[in-house]
Structures are given as structure tokens and as C-alpha cells.
Design a protein around this motif. Structure first.
Motif, mmCIF file in Angstrom:
data_model
loop_
_atom_site.group_PDB
_atom_site.id
_atom_site.type_symbol
_atom_site.label_atom_id
_atom_site.label_comp_id
_atom_site.label_asym_id
_atom_site.label_seq_id
_atom_site.Cartn_x
_atom_site.Cartn_y
_atom_site.Cartn_z
ATOM 1 N N PRO A 32 0.829 -1.204 0.000
ATOM 2 C CA PRO A 32 0.000 0.000 0.000
ATOM 3 C C PRO A 32 0.869 1.263 0.000
ATOM 4 O O PRO A 32 1.847 1.351 0.735
ATOM 5 N N THR A 33 0.522 2.213 -0.853
ATOM 6 C CA THR A 33 1.275 3.469 -0.946
ATOM 7 C C THR A 33 0.475 4.647 -0.400
ATOM 8 O O THR A 33 0.904 5.785 -0.493
ATOM 9 N N ASP A 34 -0.685 4.348 0.156
ATOM 10 C CA ASP A 34 -1.565 5.408 0.650
ATOM 11 C C ASP A 34 -1.507 5.561 2.167
ATOM 12 O O ASP A 34 -2.456 6.010 2.798
ATOM 13 N N GLY A 35 -0.379 5.159 2.761
ATOM 14 C CA GLY A 35 -0.219 5.305 4.195
ATOM 15 C C GLY A 35 -0.749 4.133 5.001
ATOM 16 O O GLY A 35 -0.721 4.171 6.227
ATOM 17 N N ARG A 36 -1.237 3.089 4.338
ATOM 18 C CA ARG A 36 -1.756 1.920 5.061
ATOM 19 C C ARG A 36 -0.713 0.803 5.087
ATOM 20 O O ARG A 36 0.291 0.849 4.389
ATOM 21 N N GLY A 37 -0.966 -0.198 5.898
ATOM 22 C CA GLY A 37 -0.099 -1.367 6.000
ATOM 23 C C GLY A 37 -0.894 -2.628 5.732
ATOM 24 O O GLY A 37 -2.119 -2.594 5.625
ATOM 25 N N VAL A 38 -0.198 -3.758 5.606
ATOM 26 C CA VAL A 38 -0.868 -5.028 5.327
ATOM 27 C C VAL A 38 -0.432 -6.093 6.338
ATOM 28 O O VAL A 38 0.733 -6.142 6.731
ATOM 29 N N VAL A 39 -1.406 -6.889 6.757
ATOM 30 C CA VAL A 39 -1.145 -8.068 7.582
ATOM 31 C C VAL A 39 -1.645 -9.266 6.785
ATOM 32 O O VAL A 39 -2.822 -9.338 6.432
ATOM 33 N N TYR A 40 -0.734 -10.188 6.485
ATOM 34 C CA TYR A 40 -1.125 -11.435 5.834
ATOM 35 C C TYR A 40 -1.493 -12.420 6.938
ATOM 36 O O TYR A 40 -0.658 -12.807 7.743
ATOM 37 N N ILE A 41 -2.763 -12.807 6.964
ATOM 38 C CA ILE A 41 -3.249 -13.790 7.922
ATOM 39 C C ILE A 41 -3.233 -15.117 7.180
ATOM 40 O O ILE A 41 -3.832 -15.229 6.107
ATOM 41 N N TYR A 42 -2.544 -16.128 7.713
ATOM 42 C CA TYR A 42 -2.426 -17.377 6.962
ATOM 43 C C TYR A 42 -2.427 -18.597 7.868
ATOM 44 O O TYR A 42 -2.134 -18.517 9.058
ATOM 45 N N ARG A 43 -2.745 -19.719 7.244
ATOM 46 C CA ARG A 43 -2.739 -21.012 7.926
ATOM 47 C C ARG A 43 -2.180 -22.043 6.968
ATOM 48 O O ARG A 43 -2.732 -22.264 5.885
ATOM 49 N N GLN A 44 -1.078 -22.656 7.334
ATOM 50 C CA GLN A 44 -0.472 -23.665 6.489
ATOM 51 C C GLN A 44 -1.379 -24.891 6.407
ATOM 52 O O GLN A 44 -2.100 -25.213 7.346
ATOM 53 N N SER A 45 -1.305 -25.579 5.282
ATOM 54 C CA SER A 45 -2.085 -26.791 5.089
ATOM 55 C C SER A 45 -1.541 -27.892 5.990
ATOM 56 O O SER A 45 -0.339 -28.099 6.079
ATOM 57 N N SER A 46 -2.462 -28.580 6.681
ATOM 58 C CA SER A 46 -2.064 -29.637 7.602
ATOM 59 C C SER A 46 -3.225 -30.600 7.788
ATOM 60 O O SER A 46 -4.394 -30.200 7.713
ATOM 61 N N GLY A 47 -2.912 -31.857 8.036
ATOM 62 C CA GLY A 47 -3.946 -32.843 8.331
ATOM 63 C C GLY A 47 -4.542 -32.643 9.710
ATOM 64 O O GLY A 47 -5.674 -33.025 9.978
ATOM 65 N N LEU A 48 -3.795 -32.001 10.612
ATOM 66 C CA LEU A 48 -4.266 -31.750 11.970
ATOM 67 C C LEU A 48 -5.354 -30.678 11.954
ATOM 68 O O LEU A 48 -5.104 -29.533 11.584
ATOM 69 N N GLY A 49 -6.556 -31.044 12.311
ATOM 70 C CA GLY A 49 -7.657 -30.089 12.353
ATOM 71 C C GLY A 49 -8.027 -29.525 10.998
ATOM 72 O O GLY A 49 -8.500 -28.398 10.897
ATOM 73 N N ALA A 50 -7.839 -30.330 9.945
ATOM 74 C CA ALA A 50 -8.062 -29.841 8.580
ATOM 75 C C ALA A 50 -9.466 -29.297 8.358
ATOM 76 O O ALA A 50 -9.651 -28.334 7.629
ATOM 77 N N GLY A 51 -10.458 -29.898 8.989
ATOM 78 C CA GLY A 51 -11.833 -29.444 8.802
ATOM 79 C C GLY A 51 -12.228 -28.290 9.697
ATOM 80 O O GLY A 51 -13.305 -27.726 9.559
ATOM 81 N N LEU A 52 -11.348 -27.904 10.592
ATOM 82 C CA LEU A 52 -11.622 -26.826 11.537
ATOM 83 C C LEU A 52 -11.429 -25.469 10.859
ATOM 84 O O LEU A 52 -10.444 -25.243 10.171
ATOM 85 N N HIS A 53 -12.381 -24.583 11.033
ATOM 86 C CA HIS A 53 -12.243 -23.222 10.514
ATOM 87 C C HIS A 53 -12.971 -22.264 11.446
ATOM 88 O O HIS A 53 -13.775 -22.680 12.265
ATOM 89 N N GLY A 54 -12.642 -20.999 11.328
ATOM 90 C CA GLY A 54 -13.282 -19.998 12.171
ATOM 91 C C GLY A 54 -13.141 -18.618 11.561
ATOM 92 O O GLY A 54 -12.239 -18.361 10.779
ATOM 93 N N THR A 55 -14.050 -17.735 11.926
ATOM 94 C CA THR A 55 -14.035 -16.373 11.408
ATOM 95 C C THR A 55 -12.954 -15.556 12.099
ATOM 96 O O THR A 55 -12.879 -15.516 13.324
ATOM 97 N N VAL A 56 -12.127 -14.912 11.282
ATOM 98 C CA VAL A 56 -11.123 -13.988 11.802
ATOM 99 C C VAL A 56 -11.737 -12.594 11.786
ATOM 100 O O VAL A 56 -12.330 -12.181 10.795
#
Length: 143
Positions: A32-56
């Protein structure tokens, strides 16, 4: 007995493969060049809890539904942003956005009483850039 084993096998296969991210492969956004910043929210692929999801959420506003193997670029104004993710329990992390700077917020799965919990942890850009490479873009939260 054979039918039970087959049913369990099908259930596990659906659980592991049916709920992951399915968007385009990771591609960083232009800084961003308009004075804002970025946060990349990520989750690596894994078999552990693969079906689990939630709203960020960011400062209580829904951002995306975090799925296995997914990422979402959150762009905001500089200053502290409180991110939360809720499954059986709520976990939060505060990230200080900076103008033109990339930050990385990793989502991991931990043990819960009935279901797993999603946890948020800010990681360094060096770690984040490596780990996010194999993720797929998630859709924004629906209003």
C-alpha cells in the motif's frame, strides 16, 4: 466390520480434504502506498484439524473465514489492530500496522475440549514469507 472401516475411511478423507482453501495460489499484493499497511493472515495446510475453521475478526469486524491452507491480506491504517479467531474458544493477537510494511499473522491449531482451537501468532517476515508460499487466497467475510 468391513463396512465400518470403509465408512470411517470415507469420513476421514472428506474431513481432511473437503474444507480447505480453494482460491488462487499465494500472490503478494502491491505494498500500500496510501499510508496503510498489510497483515497477511495465513494457515499452512495440515492434516491436523483440517476441517476446523473460524471467522477472523479485526477490531470486531469479520475479515475472512480461516480455512486450512488459506491466506488473506488485511489492509488497514497504521496503529494497533486486535485480531480474533473463534472456534470453541476465542484467541486474539494485536498487530501494530505500519505504513507500507508487511506483517504476518500465523493461524495454528491447538487442542480443545470438544474441538481444536485456532491460535494467532505474529511471526517475522522471514518466516511468514516462507510459510505462506503454499497457501491459497480466501474470500472476504460476508456481511
Amino acid at each position: 466390520m468391513r463396512h465400518c472401516a470403509l465408512a470411517i475411511s470415507v469420513f476421514v478423507t472428506v474431513l481432511l480434504t473437503g474444507c480447505g482453501a480453494s482460491g488462487p495460489a499465494f500472490k503478494p499484493i502491491d505494498a500500500p502506498t496510501d499510508g496503510r499497511g498489510v497483515v497477511y493472515i495465513y494457515r499452512q495446510s495440515s492434516g491436523l484439524g483440517a476441517g476446523l475453521h473460524g471467522t477472523v475478526r479485526a477490531n470486531s469486524t469479520p475479515v475472512t473465514d480461516m480455512k486450512n491452507g488459506g491466506y488473506f491480506p488485511y489492509v488497514g491504517t497504521p496503529g494497533p489492530v486486535k485480531f480474533q479467531v473463534t472456534t470453541e474458544a476465542t484467541n486474539d493477537a494485536t498487530v501494530n500496522l505500519e505504513a507500507g510494511i508487511e506483517k504476518f499473522l500465523k493461524v495454528t491449531v491447538g487442542m480443545g475440549f470438544f474441538v481444536g482451537h485456532l491460535h494467532l501468532t505474529e511471526v517475522s517476515p522471514e518466516i511468514g514469507k516462507k510459510e505462506i508460499a503454499d497457501t491459497k487466497l480466501l474470500e472476504p467475510a460476508k456481511p
